[in-house]
Design an enzyme around this catalytic site. Structure first.
Site, PDB file in Angstrom:
ATOM      1  CB  CYS A   2      35.714 -19.538 -45.020  1.00  0.00           C
ATOM      2  SG  CYS A   2      36.785 -20.832 -44.419  1.00  0.00           S
ATOM      3  NE  ARG A  33      30.058 -16.755 -43.144  1.00  0.00           N
ATOM      4  CZ  ARG A  33      29.013 -17.410 -43.620  1.00  0.00           C
ATOM      5  NH1 ARG A  33      27.831 -16.865 -43.588  1.00  0.00           N
ATOM      6  NH2 ARG A  33      29.152 -18.607 -44.138  1.00  0.00           N
ATOM      7  CD1 TRP A  88      36.673 -23.379 -39.613  1.00  0.00           C
ATOM      8  CD2 TRP A  88      36.429 -21.801 -38.051  1.00  0.00           C
ATOM      9  NE1 TRP A  88      36.337 -23.996 -38.441  1.00  0.00           N
ATOM     10  CE2 TRP A  88      36.180 -23.066 -37.475  1.00  0.00           C
ATOM     11  CE3 TRP A  88      36.325 -20.648 -37.267  1.00  0.00           C
ATOM     12  CZ2 TRP A  88      35.837 -23.203 -36.129  1.00  0.00           C
ATOM     13  CZ3 TRP A  88      35.985 -20.809 -35.934  1.00  0.00           C
ATOM     14  CH2 TRP A  88      35.748 -22.067 -35.373  1.00  0.00           C
ATOM     15  CG  ASN A 115      34.094 -19.512 -48.015  1.00  0.00           C
ATOM     16  OD1 ASN A 115      35.208 -19.101 -47.720  1.00  0.00           O
ATOM     17  ND2 ASN A 115      32.998 -18.783 -47.893  1.00  0.00           N
ATOM     18  N   GLY A 116      35.013 -23.949 -48.154  1.00  0.00           N
ATOM     19  CA  GLY A 116      34.648 -25.348 -48.405  1.00  0.00           C
ATOM     20  C   GLY A 116      35.864 -26.242 -48.348  1.00  0.00           C
ATOM     21  CD  GLU A 566      19.211 -23.402 -26.321  1.00  0.00           C
ATOM     22  OE1 GLU A 566      19.679 -24.450 -26.792  1.00  0.00           O
ATOM     23  OE2 GLU A 566      19.588 -22.274 -26.711  1.00  0.00           O
ATOM     24  CE  LYS A 570      22.828 -20.652 -26.504  1.00  0.00           C
ATOM     25  NZ  LYS A 570      21.834 -21.202 -27.389  1.00  0.00           N
ATOM     26  CD  GLU A 573      26.578 -21.875 -27.697  1.00  0.00           C
ATOM     27  OE1 GLU A 573      27.172 -21.927 -28.770  1.00  0.00           O
ATOM     28  OE2 GLU A 573      25.331 -21.780 -27.603  1.00  0.00           O
ATOM     29  CG  HIS A 589      16.689 -43.635 -12.688  1.00  0.00           C
ATOM     30  ND1 HIS A 589      16.300 -44.794 -12.048  1.00  0.00           N
ATOM     31  CD2 HIS A 589      15.548 -42.968 -12.962  1.00  0.00           C
ATOM     32  CE1 HIS A 589      14.975 -44.834 -11.966  1.00  0.00           C
ATOM     33  NE2 HIS A 589      14.498 -43.723 -12.506  1.00  0.00           N
ATOM     34  CE  LYS A 689      24.304 -17.099 -35.528  1.00  0.00           C
ATOM     35  NZ  LYS A 689      23.661 -17.575 -34.300  1.00  0.00           N
TER      36      LYS A 689
HETATM   37  C1  F6R Z   1      24.178 -22.881 -30.071  1.00  0.00           C
HETATM   38  C2  F6R Z   1      24.174 -22.779 -31.517  1.00  0.00           C
HETATM   39  C3  F6R Z   1      24.319 -24.020 -32.317  1.00  0.00           C
HETATM   40  C4  F6R Z   1      23.367 -23.974 -33.523  1.00  0.00           C
HETATM   41  C5  F6R Z   1      23.625 -25.164 -34.441  1.00  0.00           C
HETATM   42  C6  F6R Z   1      22.638 -25.200 -35.596  1.00  0.00           C
HETATM   43  O1  F6R Z   1      23.966 -21.636 -29.486  1.00  0.00           O
HETATM   44  O2  F6R Z   1      24.050 -21.701 -32.063  1.00  0.00           O
HETATM   45  O3  F6R Z   1      24.104 -25.150 -31.554  1.00  0.00           O
HETATM   46  O4  F6R Z   1      22.051 -23.985 -33.055  1.00  0.00           O
HETATM   47  O5  F6R Z   1      24.930 -25.104 -34.938  1.00  0.00           O
HETATM   48  O6  F6R Z   1      22.727 -24.049 -36.368  1.00  0.00           O
HETATM   49  P1  F6R Z   1      21.560 -23.611 -37.326  1.00  0.00           P
HETATM   50  O7  F6R Z   1      20.367 -23.304 -36.485  1.00  0.00           O
HETATM   51  O8  F6R Z   1      22.076 -22.400 -38.049  1.00  0.00           O
HETATM   52  O9  F6R Z   1      21.299 -24.775 -38.254  1.00  0.00           O
END
Ligand code: F6R
Ligand code: UD1
Length: 694
Positions: A2, A33, A88, A115-116, A566, A570, A573, A589, A689
């Site tokens: 939010c 966001r 959100w 928010n929250g 990683e 990527k 997601e 295994h 985000k």
């Molecule tokens: C993946 C991604 C998430 C963040 C995770 C932690 O691309 O962006 O996995 O890495 O939510 O977020 P931060 O780094 O903001 O604590």
């Protein structure tokens, strides 16, 4: 998550069109966001009238709905207070009645954006329903709006004319949970009240003259004389209410005066995030938990909702350094693409002013005086979520090698679930792009309570983790807007390596190794540029060979295990394709059973001590008809790529830094897989985000 935006103009003439434009533009800046609906509240034409416009979907849809209302946009307001929100959905699906602003009653006597999560909203709802309130939404927020009206009405009946801040204080007394909150009411025309607890909120200040002060005094409550209506004890009868008015009218809080002391024109901006304020002003004040910011008559006052002597009695007005241009997309189609391409620059910025490549030294301003404390630690625990967690995994080995301190890497939610023992001689490193991730924040709280030394590796300056840790490193990667973390990963990686280099400073036996790594870091930005030149080859691979794929495996070993994890994150997601990173040594295994001639397997076969073992894993795959995609070093003839779908060549660097280069093709693969499917990669479904809920 939010987003909150609020705008107050005092002694500055603005049309309704300009005011609503400022609110909608503020929301648009918060779009990155992630959200599913939006709304605004402004003054109406009649006295004490409030217009609320809300819509599900994007801010553009809200703008369209607002324009269709037919409100006279030319009406002028010399003083005005408006609020806006992107939501959100948590409590209640995305639909108009659940959008914010939420209201107290059909006359909009109190309108709220939040928010929250209010954890006692069910109890509050039951109590308020018993008092005759009719709820219109499924949100937890609505009970705050209703509570404002209830507390206000009861006080009025008792002859108490509370000011807005005192009213908010009484309301907060009843509310449990986390919040960033903004309230508007025709009972307090042209005023706004905002507060926070566990959810960020800041105030931007714009004045026509120079400010006399760059800080504000905080007004602490007089606990003995403070009154509140205790809903939980169900003593809602009017006779139980306070009879005296607040002491706040005699508040000594400093106001924002100009140097000559004359009343001045001012504009104030409330926001959950500085990116929406920066276009108006660079002067901002970050609120602390339980601060109440009250704007009235061109003045900003800060009050405390609770008495907390530990906090400073002033709040400083800071100057934000980021430029608006930095948060714009530039020539790129998506923020994610822009951020992938920014990596030569962002990785350089992480090292700028910190590494002396001539003398092979590293100086981290934020850690310098704490290095002896950290060196004395019994162990180092790295704590993070998602991509940030992978940057910890990627650097754990070099950390141990250079510091000779045992390092463990923990997922923030898991360390909390286990209630893992933490001691005062532990150093806990929190890695986070946003600095606002709820799981990481809670883990930080947990470690602080146990007296561990805490270090933040954070991108967002002024974020909760940056401010809540004892010391730290800002990775200086610039705002990251795409939901998928890309440039933050490479900068976190470098910041962690720099920290390891700083900690290992004293060790003579490590001099050559340190030199090699520092010189390796020097070339990383230009080497990333070379990897980015693979884009055409990757685009073709994604278009021709991988578009129909349902699943992808990634194989890595040693330093490249983290890259495989990683890369898989990527891909899943952004492109919604199932993918899994596997430690190459674990292949036989179990996972080998998945291998056939259809499942693509991306293998990291760059040169390090484990290279022969990776080659053997690739052979195990090809022997079963599998067709790998191989990532290898430029010109390396030690790999037979005959049976591969594709071979991607990246420059060679020091073993412990190779992951910085190897991850880039994976960022591009995930980007093109998603882009080819028409997915809005900056807003992948179900993700946000900044994950500020547990
Ligand atoms: C993946 C991604 C998430 C963040 C995770 C932690 O691309 O962006 O996995 O890495 O939510 O977020 P931060 O780094 O903001 O604590
Ligand atoms: C600082 C300045 C930078 C300036 C440089 C010049 C800031 C934000 N940075 O950078 O603009 O160019 O000095 O010497 O003002 N911190 C935490 N937790 C975190 C991150 C940081 O507590 O998660 C603390 C650090 O310990 C430090 C401060 O925040 O006290 C700033 O950190 P950082 O920006 O990394 O410091 P410098 O690189 O010295």
């Amino acid at each position: 998550m939010c987003g909150i935006f609020g705008y107050v103009n005092y002694n500055v003439e603005k049309t309704r069109g300009e005011i609503s434009g400022a609110l909608l533009d503020g929301l648009a800046k918060l779009e990155y966001r992630g959200y599913d609906s939006a709304g605004i509240a402004i003054d109406g034409d009649a006295p004490r009238e409030t217009y609320i416009v809300r819509e599900i979907g994007k801010v553009a849809a809200l703008r369209k709905k607002y324009e269709a209302t037919g409100y006279n946009q030319d009406v002028k307001f010399t003083n005005h207070a408006g609020i806006a929100h992107t939501r959100w959905a948590t409590h209640g699906e995305p639909k108009v009645s659940n959008c914010h602003p939420q209201r107290s009653d059909p006359n909009n006597e109190f309108v709220v954006v939040h928010n929250g999560i209010i954890t006692n909203f069910k109890e509050l709802k039951t109590l308020l329903t018993n008092k005759g309130c009719t709820f219109e939404s499924e949100t937890d927020t609505e009970c705050i709006a209703k509570l404002f009206k209830y507390v206000y009405d009861v006080n009025i009946k008792n002859g108490n004319h509370l000011n807005f801040a005192e009213l908010m204080k009484q309301v907060l007394f009843e509310v449990e949970g986390s919040y960033g909150l903004l309230v508007k009411s025709p009972h307090y025309p042209n005023e706004l009240c905002g507060t926070r607890k566990g959810s960020p909120l800041l105030v931007g200040v714009k004045t026509d003259k120079h400010l006399k002060v760059d800080f504000l005094d905080v007004k602490f409550p007089d606990i003995e004389n403070s009154h509140a209506i205790n809903l939980s004890k169900d003593n809602l009868g009017l006779d139980a209410l306070p009879t005296s008015t607040s002491t706040l009218s005699t508040s000594e809080s400093k106001t924002l005066q100009s140097e000559d002391g004359a009343p001045q024109s001012s504009e104030f901006f409330f926001a959950s995030d500085p990116s929406s304020v920066i276009q108006h002003t660079k002067k901002v004040l970050f609120l602390e938990d339980d601060d109440i910011a009250h704007i009235a008559n061109g003045e900003l006052q800060i009050h405390r909702a609770t008495k907390d002597d530990k906090l400073a009695a002033t709040r400083s007005i800071q100057t934000l350094e980021i430029e608006l241009a930095q948060i714009m997309k530039g020539p790129y189609k998506h923020f994610m693409q822009k951020e992938i391409y920014e990596q030569p620059e962002s990785t350089f910025n992480t090292m700028r002013g910190r590494i002396d490549f001539e003398n092979n030294t590293v100086t981290l301003g934020g850690l310098k005086s704490y290095l002896p404390t950290i060196r004395r630690s019994r162990r180092i625990i790295m704590i993070a979520c998602g991509t940030s967690y992978h940057s910890c995994l990627a650097t754990r080995s070099i950390f141990e090698e250079l510091t000779q301190i045992p390092v463990s890497v923990e997922l923030a939610s898991d360390i909390l679930d286990r209630r893992s023992p933490i001691f005062r001689d532990d150093t806990c490193i929190f890695v986070s792009q946003s600095g606002e991730t709820a799981d990481s924040m809670l883990a930080l709280q947990y470690c602080l309570e146990r007296d561990a030394f805490t270090v933040g590796i954070v991108n967002a300056v002024g974020s909760s983790i940056s401010r809540g840790t004892h010391a730290g490193i800002h990775i200086n990667a610039g705002p990251e807007i795409g939901v998928a973390s890309t440039k933050a990963y490479t900068s976190q990686f470098i910041a962690l390596v720099m920290m390891a280099l700083s900690l290992g400073h004293d060790s003579v036996s490590k001099i050559e190794r340190r030199k090699e790594i520092i010189q390796g870091l020097k070339h990383i930005p230009e080497q990333i540029k070379k990897v980015l030149a693979l884009e055409e080859q990757i685009k073709e691979l994604c278009t021709k060979d991988l578009t129909e794929q349902k699943s992808l495996l990634l194989l890595g070993r040693g330093y490249q295990h983290a890259t495989a994890l990683e890369g898989a994150l990527k891909i899943k997601e952004i492109s919604y394709i199932h993918s899994e990173g596997i430690l190459a040594g674990e292949l036989k295994h179990g996972s080998l059973a998945l291998v056939d001639d259809e499942l693509p397997i991306i293998a990291f076969a760059t040169r390090d001590s484990l290279f022969p073992k990776v080659i053997s894993a690739i052979e195990q795959v090809t022997a079963r008809g599998g067709r790998p995609i191989i990532i290898k070093n430029e010109g390396d003839s030690g790999i037979n790529g005959e049976k591969a779908i594709a071979v991607l060549e990246v420059p060679q660097t020091v073993d412990c830094l190779q992951g910085l280069l190897n991850v880039v093709p994976l960022q591009l693969i995930s980007y093109w897989l998603a882009s080819n499917k028409g997915i809005d990669v900056d807003f992948p479904r179900n993700l946000a985000k900044s994950v500020t809920v547990e």
